[in-house]
Design an enzyme around this catalytic site. Structure first.
Site, PDB file in Angstrom:
ATOM      1  N   CYS A 114       0.909  -1.284   0.027  1.00  0.00           N
ATOM      2  CA  CYS A 114       0.079   0.042  -0.238  1.00  0.00           C
ATOM      3  C   CYS A 114       0.988   1.699  -0.173  1.00  0.00           C
ATOM      4  O   CYS A 114       2.145   1.004   0.590  1.00  0.00           O
ATOM      5  CB  CYS A 114      -1.280   0.196   1.891  1.00  0.00           C
ATOM      6  SG  CYS A 114      -1.924   1.197   1.507  1.00  0.00           S
ATOM      7  N   CYS A 117       0.527   2.941   3.599  1.00  0.00           N
ATOM      8  CA  CYS A 117       1.249   2.613   5.102  1.00  0.00           C
ATOM      9  C   CYS A 117       1.763   1.618   4.808  1.00  0.00           C
ATOM     10  O   CYS A 117       1.927   1.250   5.668  1.00  0.00           O
ATOM     11  CB  CYS A 117      -0.253   1.980   5.618  1.00  0.00           C
ATOM     12  SG  CYS A 117      -0.916   0.402   5.210  1.00  0.00           S
ATOM     13  N   CYS A 137      -1.706  -9.752  -7.806  1.00  0.00           N
ATOM     14  CA  CYS A 137      -2.094 -11.033  -6.958  1.00  0.00           C
ATOM     15  C   CYS A 137      -2.386 -10.678  -6.272  1.00  0.00           C
ATOM     16  O   CYS A 137      -1.300 -10.737  -5.067  1.00  0.00           O
ATOM     17  CB  CYS A 137      -1.792 -12.045  -7.386  1.00  0.00           C
ATOM     18  SG  CYS A 137      -2.158 -13.912  -6.624  1.00  0.00           S
TER      19      CYS A 137
END
Length: 148
Positions: A114, A117, A137
Site C-alpha cells: 500500500c 501505510c 495477485c
C-alpha cells in the site's frame, strides 16, 4: 495462534520496514486495529490460503481499499478471475501502491505494498490480461470492498 493456524504463510520479512509511509503506527496498534489474519498479511507479509477470501466472488462495481489505512487501491473495473484463488487485478489505481523486489522464496518476485501505510498486499506478475499484461495477485484479507 501462529500464522499456520490462520491458514497463512509468511515471507519472513516485515512489511516495508526500511521505508516511511504517511500512515504509521506502533506494532501493537496495528495488531489491535487489524486482527490476527490481516495483521499477519499486511504487517508480517504473510499469504492467505488460496480460495479463502470472499473478495474472490465480489463482482459489484466499486473500489477495493487497504484494510490498514482505507487507501483506495483497485477499481472493480480492473478485477478479473485469474483462477489462482486470490483477488486479481490488471492495474492499481494511480499512485495507490508501491512495488519492490522480493527474493524471500529463492526466486525473484515483485512485492506490492500500500502506498499510504506500507502494508503488504501481495505480488504482481507478468501473466495478466491486456491492456497491461499484469496480474496483481492480492490477499483479500488485506483489503475491504466499498461498493459504488
Amino acid at each position: 495462534m501462529g500464522l499456520a493456524g490462520l491458514g497463512l504463510t509468511a515471507c519472513g520479512r516485515q512489511a516495508a520496514a526500511a521505508e516511511r509511509y504517511p500512515v504509521s503506527m506502533s506494532d501493537a496498534a496495528w495488531r489491535q486495529k487489524l486482527g490476527p489474519a490481516a495483521y499477519a498479511v499486511l504487517r508480517k507479509e504473510g499469504t492467505e490460503r488460496p480460495f479463502s477470501s470472499p473478495l474472490n466472488e465480489e463482482h459489484r462495481s466499486g473500489v477495493f481499499d487497504c484494510k490498514g489505512c482505507a487507501q483506495p487501491l483497485f477499481s472493480s473495473k480492473t478485477k478479473f478471475d485469474s483462477g489462482t484463488g486470490w483477488p486479481s487485478f490488471w492495474a492499481p489505481l494511480p499512485h495507490a501502491v508501491r512495488t519492490e523486489s522480493d527474493r524471500s522464496l529463492l526466486m525473484e518476485r515483485v512485492e506490492v505494498h500500500c502506498g499510504r501505510c506500507g502494508g503488504h498486499l501481495g505480488h504482481v506478475f507478468d501473466d495478466g490480461p491486456k491492456p497491461t499484461g499484469k496480474r496483481y495477485c492480492m490477499n483479500g484479507v488485506a483489503m475491504v470492498f466499498r461498493a459504488a
